[in-house]
Design an enzyme around this catalytic site. Sequence first.
Site, PDB file in Angstrom:
ATOM      1  N   ARG A   1      -1.576  -5.142  -7.364  1.00 24.46           N
ATOM      2  CA  ARG A   1      -1.375  -6.526  -6.893  1.00 24.46           C
ATOM      3  C   ARG A   1      -0.245  -7.223  -7.649  1.00 24.46           C
ATOM      4  O   ARG A   1      -0.312  -8.424  -7.912  1.00 24.46           O
ATOM      5  CB  ARG A   1      -2.658  -7.374  -7.034  1.00 24.46           C
ATOM      6  CG  ARG A   1      -3.809  -6.859  -6.198  1.00 24.46           C
ATOM      7  CD  ARG A   1      -4.668  -7.984  -5.604  1.00 24.46           C
ATOM      8  NE  ARG A   1      -5.789  -7.381  -4.905  1.00 24.46           N
ATOM      9  CZ  ARG A   1      -7.045  -7.396  -5.356  1.00 24.46           C
ATOM     10  NH1 ARG A   1      -7.345  -8.007  -6.477  1.00 24.46           N
ATOM     11  NH2 ARG A   1      -7.995  -6.819  -4.675  1.00 24.46           N
TER      12      ARG A   1
ATOM     13  N   ARG B   1      -0.326 -13.569  -5.477  1.00 26.86           N
ATOM     14  CA  ARG B   1      -0.435 -15.032  -5.498  1.00 26.86           C
ATOM     15  C   ARG B   1      -0.271 -15.638  -6.878  1.00 26.86           C
ATOM     16  O   ARG B   1      -0.214 -16.852  -7.012  1.00 26.86           O
ATOM     17  CB  ARG B   1      -1.803 -15.452  -4.927  1.00 26.86           C
ATOM     18  CG  ARG B   1      -1.912 -15.235  -3.430  1.00 26.86           C
ATOM     19  CD  ARG B   1      -3.309 -15.512  -2.922  1.00 26.86           C
ATOM     20  NE  ARG B   1      -4.285 -14.581  -3.488  1.00 26.86           N
ATOM     21  CZ  ARG B   1      -5.596 -14.662  -3.299  1.00 26.86           C
ATOM     22  NH1 ARG B   1      -6.095 -15.649  -2.579  1.00 26.86           N
ATOM     23  NH2 ARG B   1      -6.408 -13.770  -3.828  1.00 26.86           N
TER      24      ARG B   1
ATOM     25  N   ARG C   1       4.822 -17.019   1.401  1.00 27.45           N
ATOM     26  CA  ARG C   1       3.659 -16.801   2.265  1.00 27.45           C
ATOM     27  C   ARG C   1       3.133 -18.086   2.886  1.00 27.45           C
ATOM     28  O   ARG C   1       2.336 -18.035   3.813  1.00 27.45           O
ATOM     29  CB  ARG C   1       2.530 -16.153   1.427  1.00 27.45           C
ATOM     30  CG  ARG C   1       2.650 -14.659   1.251  1.00 27.45           C
ATOM     31  CD  ARG C   1       1.836 -13.849   2.248  1.00 27.45           C
ATOM     32  NE  ARG C   1       0.430 -14.242   2.323  1.00 27.45           N
ATOM     33  CZ  ARG C   1      -0.117 -14.907   3.302  1.00 27.45           C
ATOM     34  NH1 ARG C   1       0.603 -15.270   4.330  1.00 27.45           N
ATOM     35  NH2 ARG C   1      -1.389 -15.214   3.291  1.00 27.45           N
TER      36      ARG C   1
ATOM     37  N   ASP D   1      -1.674  -4.194   3.344  1.00 27.07           N
ATOM     38  CA  ASP D   1      -3.109  -4.360   3.122  1.00 27.07           C
ATOM     39  C   ASP D   1      -3.820  -3.105   3.591  1.00 27.07           C
ATOM     40  O   ASP D   1      -3.372  -2.466   4.547  1.00 27.07           O
ATOM     41  CB  ASP D   1      -3.624  -5.582   3.897  1.00 27.07           C
ATOM     42  CG  ASP D   1      -5.023  -5.974   3.441  1.00 27.07           C
ATOM     43  OD1 ASP D   1      -6.008  -5.471   4.032  1.00 27.07           O
ATOM     44  OD2 ASP D   1      -5.136  -6.755   2.481  1.00 27.07           O
TER      45      ASP D   1
ATOM     46  N   TYR E   1     -15.840  -1.784   4.952  1.00 31.02           N
ATOM     47  CA  TYR E   1     -15.339  -3.052   5.510  1.00 31.02           C
ATOM     48  C   TYR E   1     -15.629  -3.156   7.008  1.00 31.02           C
ATOM     49  O   TYR E   1     -15.997  -4.226   7.510  1.00 31.02           O
ATOM     50  CB  TYR E   1     -13.822  -3.166   5.316  1.00 31.02           C
ATOM     51  CG  TYR E   1     -13.403  -3.772   3.995  1.00 31.02           C
ATOM     52  CD1 TYR E   1     -13.644  -5.112   3.705  1.00 31.02           C
ATOM     53  CD2 TYR E   1     -12.731  -3.003   3.044  1.00 31.02           C
ATOM     54  CE1 TYR E   1     -13.240  -5.684   2.509  1.00 31.02           C
ATOM     55  CE2 TYR E   1     -12.327  -3.558   1.839  1.00 31.02           C
ATOM     56  CZ  TYR E   1     -12.581  -4.898   1.576  1.00 31.02           C
ATOM     57  OH  TYR E   1     -12.182  -5.451   0.383  1.00 31.02           O
TER      58      TYR E   1
END
Length: 365
Positions: free
Chosen positions: A35, A39, A48, A84, A162
Amino acid sequence: SSLRSPKGFPKLKNDTFLRAARGEETEHTPVWCMRQAGRYLPEFRETRASQDFFATCRSPKLCCELTLQPLRRFPLDAAIIFSDILVVPQALGMEVVMVPGKGPTFTEPLKEVEDLLKLRQKVDVTAELGYVFQAITLTRHSLEGKVPLIGFSGAPWTLMSYMIEGGGSTTMAKAKSWLYRHPEASHQLLRLLADVITDYLVGQVAAGAQALQLFESHAGHLGPELFQDFALPYIRDIAQAVKSKLKEEALPLVPMIIFAKDAHYALRDLAHAGYEVVGLDWTIQPQEARAQIGKNVTLQGNLDPCALYAPKEKIGELVKKMLESFGTQRYIANLGHGLYPDMNPEHVGAFVEAVHAHSRHINKH
């Protein structure tokens, strides 16, 4: 197949990461962060800001920009394409939306075995995931040979969990109930996923990826027996199938990394699963991991991401200790999981610089 591999990529200037992955000697220990395009960077949030998350994933230009941002700040030894793991379920025909404050959410998760019939049984990865390949090719050119580019995918069990849970879960009880109640259907789904993932990873190499990481992020929800039955066979198959297809298509045989989070119980098996590198989370002692994995596989990891909340000097001490425990060779420094959004970029920089400084020092002396 030669038509599939774009020619004329810039010459690689820093191959430290690839050398360590292959078990060759390095002057310093290479380092990258899971990552790292994320963010915690204000420029990431800016890029973004107005975009839907998966729309960003589908824009090669934005993926390229987000992948390059951390490299403008830090002397990282590898880039990892911004994407992703859930693009694979999307390629199978499932709808996933990013819900603010909740994370990725499947509008119609798999509830019954019959729901498997709704999935695409044959996926043309170029048609469904070509945007990732375009992002990789663009980024590989834009990197100008600065560092290698890593491609990745989620592993079958993690994606299956998921697809059944419909999002994150603390217990994975719905997905695990399939393993106990519907073993055949579970294997059918895992096989379908493994086949798509194989083609997807080969396509990433054709597009320019120089290494591949498979994320079995939800391994910790399985015990040794379920892992042996429902995760490991597919992890093995993917390594083998990717390598044989790369050979067939005359594509480069790139190093492959397996990261199975919280799967200490499986380290010995993962060491023999066909991957050049085994990634480790922070809950295992480096010496213990090395003892179980042996000398023929490179280790990657495993600083607790929360260590980056510590003062910079403390980060340096922790890195030094980590390097002394792993040894500076056959080792790629990383965190034991991804960076968190509220982390201070300067502390990420301190982590990267400490790895370079301490490993150089240890190698000299």
